[in-house]
Motif scaffolding. Structure first.
Motif, PDB file in Angstrom:
ATOM      1  N   UNK A 221       0.845  -1.182   0.000  1.00  0.00           N
ATOM      2  CA  UNK A 221       0.000   0.000   0.000  1.00  0.00           C
ATOM      3  C   UNK A 221       0.888   1.242   0.000  1.00  0.00           C
ATOM      4  N   UNK A 222       0.518   2.239  -0.790  1.00  0.00           N
ATOM      5  CA  UNK A 222       1.341   3.462  -0.881  1.00  0.00           C
ATOM      6  C   UNK A 222       0.413   4.661  -1.003  1.00  0.00           C
ATOM      7  N   UNK A 223       0.889   5.841  -0.596  1.00  0.00           N
ATOM      8  CA  UNK A 223       0.037   7.026  -0.683  1.00  0.00           C
ATOM      9  C   UNK A 223      -0.235   7.442  -2.127  1.00  0.00           C
ATOM     10  N   UNK A 224      -1.344   8.169  -2.325  1.00  0.00           N
ATOM     11  CA  UNK A 224      -1.680   8.665  -3.660  1.00  0.00           C
ATOM     12  C   UNK A 224      -2.455   7.648  -4.467  1.00  0.00           C
ATOM     13  N   UNK A 225      -2.966   8.097  -5.617  1.00  0.00           N
ATOM     14  CA  UNK A 225      -3.749   7.203  -6.474  1.00  0.00           C
ATOM     15  C   UNK A 225      -2.796   6.343  -7.310  1.00  0.00           C
ATOM     16  N   UNK A 226      -3.350   5.270  -7.879  1.00  0.00           N
ATOM     17  CA  UNK A 226      -2.555   4.410  -8.772  1.00  0.00           C
ATOM     18  C   UNK A 226      -2.002   5.238  -9.931  1.00  0.00           C
ATOM     19  N   UNK A 227      -2.864   6.142 -10.443  1.00  0.00           N
ATOM     20  CA  UNK A 227      -2.455   6.970 -11.586  1.00  0.00           C
ATOM     21  C   UNK A 227      -1.283   7.881 -11.187  1.00  0.00           C
ATOM     22  N   UNK A 228      -1.381   8.465  -9.975  1.00  0.00           N
ATOM     23  CA  UNK A 228      -0.278   9.337  -9.518  1.00  0.00           C
ATOM     24  C   UNK A 228       1.021   8.543  -9.395  1.00  0.00           C
ATOM     25  N   UNK A 229       0.902   7.348  -8.835  1.00  0.00           N
ATOM     26  CA  UNK A 229       2.114   6.574  -8.529  1.00  0.00           C
ATOM     27  C   UNK A 229       2.732   5.921  -9.754  1.00  0.00           C
ATOM     28  N   UNK A 230       1.932   5.793 -10.820  1.00  0.00           N
ATOM     29  CA  UNK A 230       2.407   5.044 -11.977  1.00  0.00           C
ATOM     30  C   UNK A 230       2.401   5.844 -13.280  1.00  0.00           C
ATOM     31  N   UNK A 231       2.080   7.123 -13.177  1.00  0.00           N
ATOM     32  CA  UNK A 231       2.137   7.979 -14.364  1.00  0.00           C
ATOM     33  C   UNK A 231       3.582   8.246 -14.763  1.00  0.00           C
ATOM     34  N   UNK A 232       3.758   8.719 -15.981  1.00  0.00           N
ATOM     35  CA  UNK A 232       5.112   9.003 -16.494  1.00  0.00           C
ATOM     36  C   UNK A 232       5.880   9.936 -15.564  1.00  0.00           C
ATOM     37  N   UNK A 233       5.158  10.917 -14.994  1.00  0.00           N
ATOM     38  CA  UNK A 233       5.845  11.913 -14.168  1.00  0.00           C
ATOM     39  C   UNK A 233       6.356  11.348 -12.851  1.00  0.00           C
ATOM     40  N   UNK A 234       5.824  10.194 -12.428  1.00  0.00           N
ATOM     41  CA  UNK A 234       6.278   9.617 -11.150  1.00  0.00           C
ATOM     42  C   UNK A 234       7.576   8.815 -11.328  1.00  0.00           C
ATOM     43  N   UNK A 235       7.912   8.449 -12.571  1.00  0.00           N
ATOM     44  CA  UNK A 235       9.077   7.582 -12.785  1.00  0.00           C
ATOM     45  C   UNK A 235      10.399   8.229 -12.374  1.00  0.00           C
ATOM     46  N   UNK A 236      10.667   9.513 -12.708  1.00  0.00           N
ATOM     47  CA  UNK A 236      11.978  10.064 -12.333  1.00  0.00           C
ATOM     48  C   UNK A 236      12.282   9.909 -10.841  1.00  0.00           C
TER      49      UNK A 236
END
Ligand code: ACO
Length: 214
Positions: free
Chosen positions: A54-69
């Motif tokens: 379990x992690x904070x934020x939505x799945x989209x937030x955590x796995x969007x392109x911008x989260x990768x860096x």
């Protein structure tokens, strides 16, 4: 093989090896993996979410392109400090999943955990089994580790099958071990030590026809 260097076994490229799903290789994650990584992760929410911490934020937030860096930078930082060996899995040149060796402890323990995921488009094609085999062999040779542990929810039948095929030994149950998918979940603990596989796992997969070296 004796472990050498500041952080033995890192960085590394593993494979290639051929499995039913295609030609498999592992390499370190790159900043430029963002689009491919995010595409698979966003499409595979239902396939992955029940098995990940379990992690904070939505799945989209955590796995969007911008989260990768940020995630890539964290993986790279741990690897550079010798605490982790993070790999992306490529099948026929396309990003297909990850294998991460984490919590590397040296000294008189020389131990770590291993975790993995594979894109739903390729499941049951032998990818996870071969990828983990390559990583285990690397950890027990160039990286100089002695023990690898894998913890799995008892409901995760495909992952249990991966560990069974690789010969991981069941050690017990960790009760309420990890917060996964919104609750503290029991996990089965499996492990391997280097003495159990003197000839490595890849040679066993090749001998049983589960994988081929081109
Ligand atoms: N019931 C029974 N067996 C199944 C099922 C099922 N519903 N689904 C798949 N299997 C079998 C396959 O047939 C195959 O066995 P076989 O070779 O004897 O036919 C085995 O499970 C899967 O082996 P692979 O093909 O090597 O593995 P795959 O590349 O499909 O990846 C994985 C398996 C990683 C578990 C994938 O399904 C996944 O990413 N799941 C979501 C994330 C996840 O669970 N990660 C693991 C968490 S636990 C850990 O990291 C230690």
């Amino acid at each position: 093989m004796p472990a050498t260097g500041r952080h033995p076994g890192w960085p590394a490229r593993l494979g290639p090896i051929r499995v039913p799903a295609g030609r498999l290789e592992l390499r370190k994650p790159k900043l430029t993996d963002a689009a491919a990584w995010s595409r698979v992760r966003l499409a595979d929410r239902r396939h992955l979410e029940s098995w990940e911490p379990t992690a904070p934020g939505t799945w989209e937030d955590r796995n969007g392109t911008l989260s990768w860096p940020a995630q890539w930078s964290a993986l790279r930082g741990l690897a550079r400090r010798g605490m982790s060996l993070p790999f992306v899995i490529l099948v026929d040149g396309r990003l297909a999943g990850q294998v991460t060796v984490g919590n590397v402890v040296r000294g008189s323990l020389c131990s770590a955990w291993v975790g993995y995921w594979v894109s739903s488009r390729l499941t049951s094609g032998g990818v996870a089994t071969a990828a983990v085999a390559l990583v285990v062999d690397h950890c027990f040779a160039a990286a100089g580790l002695h023990r690898l542990e894998a913890t799995v929810r008892p409901e995760n039948v495909p992952s249990l099958r991966v560990l069974e095929k690789l010969g991981f030994r069941k050690e017990g149950v960790f009760q309420r071990y990890l917060d996964v998918d919104g609750a503290w979940r029991d996990h089965l603990c499996f492990a391997l030590t280097a003495e159990e596989i003197p000839n490595g796992l890849v040679s066993r997969l090749v001998a049983t026809g589960r994988a081929h070296i081109d």
